[in-house]
Enzyme design. Sequence first.
Site, PDB file in Angstrom:
ATOM      1  N   GLU A  81       0.819  -1.214   0.000  1.00 52.29           N
ATOM      2  CA  GLU A  81       0.000   0.000   0.000  1.00 52.29           C
ATOM      3  C   GLU A  81       0.851   1.262   0.000  1.00 52.29           C
ATOM      4  OE1 GLU A  81      -0.375  -2.526   2.109  1.00 52.29           O
ATOM      5  OE2 GLU A  81      -2.474  -3.131   2.117  1.00 52.29           O
ATOM      6  N   GLU A  82       1.872   1.299   0.869  1.00 52.58           N
ATOM      7  CA  GLU A  82       2.719   2.494   0.964  1.00 52.58           C
ATOM      8  C   GLU A  82       3.444   2.739  -0.360  1.00 52.58           C
ATOM      9  OE1 GLU A  82       2.791   0.395   5.024  1.00 52.58           O
ATOM     10  OE2 GLU A  82       2.898  -0.223   2.930  1.00 52.58           O
ATOM     11  N   ASP A  83       4.041   1.690  -0.895  1.00 52.53           N
ATOM     12  CA  ASP A  83       4.787   1.814  -2.149  1.00 52.53           C
ATOM     13  C   ASP A  83       3.899   2.341  -3.275  1.00 52.53           C
ATOM     14  OD1 ASP A  83       7.247   1.273  -3.757  1.00 52.53           O
ATOM     15  OD2 ASP A  83       5.945  -0.179  -4.756  1.00 52.53           O
ATOM     16  N   LEU A  92       2.899   6.073  -2.640  1.00 49.92           N
ATOM     17  CA  LEU A  92       3.996   7.005  -2.901  1.00 49.92           C
ATOM     18  C   LEU A  92       4.335   7.083  -4.389  1.00 49.92           C
ATOM     19  CD1 LEU A  92       6.164   6.182   0.228  1.00 49.92           C
ATOM     20  CD2 LEU A  92       4.771   8.238  -0.177  1.00 49.92           C
TER      21      LEU A  92
END
Length: 156
Positions: free
Chosen positions: A64-66, A69
């Site tokens: 999710e973070e990758d 971003l």
Amino acid sequence: MFPVGFIADYGVSGPVVRKGKVVAFLDSWLAGRRWPVDMAGFAVNLEYMAQFPNVNMPYKPGFEEDRFLRSIGLRLDLIEPRGSNCSQILVWHTQTKSKKAAVVRLESEYLDGRSNLGALFRSLKIMGVASASDTEGPKALISKNGKASDHATILS
């Protein structure tokens, strides 16, 4: 961005900083992620984010973070290292069970003032969370653009 404590195999996950700039990332699970960071380890300026009307966070466990971003067009040169150049833990994952302190294999020659890692691991050791060793523990994975790099490449 800033490191997150009590996370994964290393007891810490976060940016590697040299001369005030984020140059790579320390995380025990890379999985080809360009941005191997924890959700709690970054904040985004809303004015910057508004430039990307199609911002999204597709649900895929661990990515999710990758993907978020990537969706805001993040580049290394845009990242502001917080917490004394990422040498301090500002965010902790809470744990309800006792856990043995992590040991990460990272050559002591790279724990000098050339990056944030020396100060970061010294404070983690004092707190009993993690330590670096020349010979013990899993080898520290330091990555850039989703690929693990040799320690000398990033830290020399």
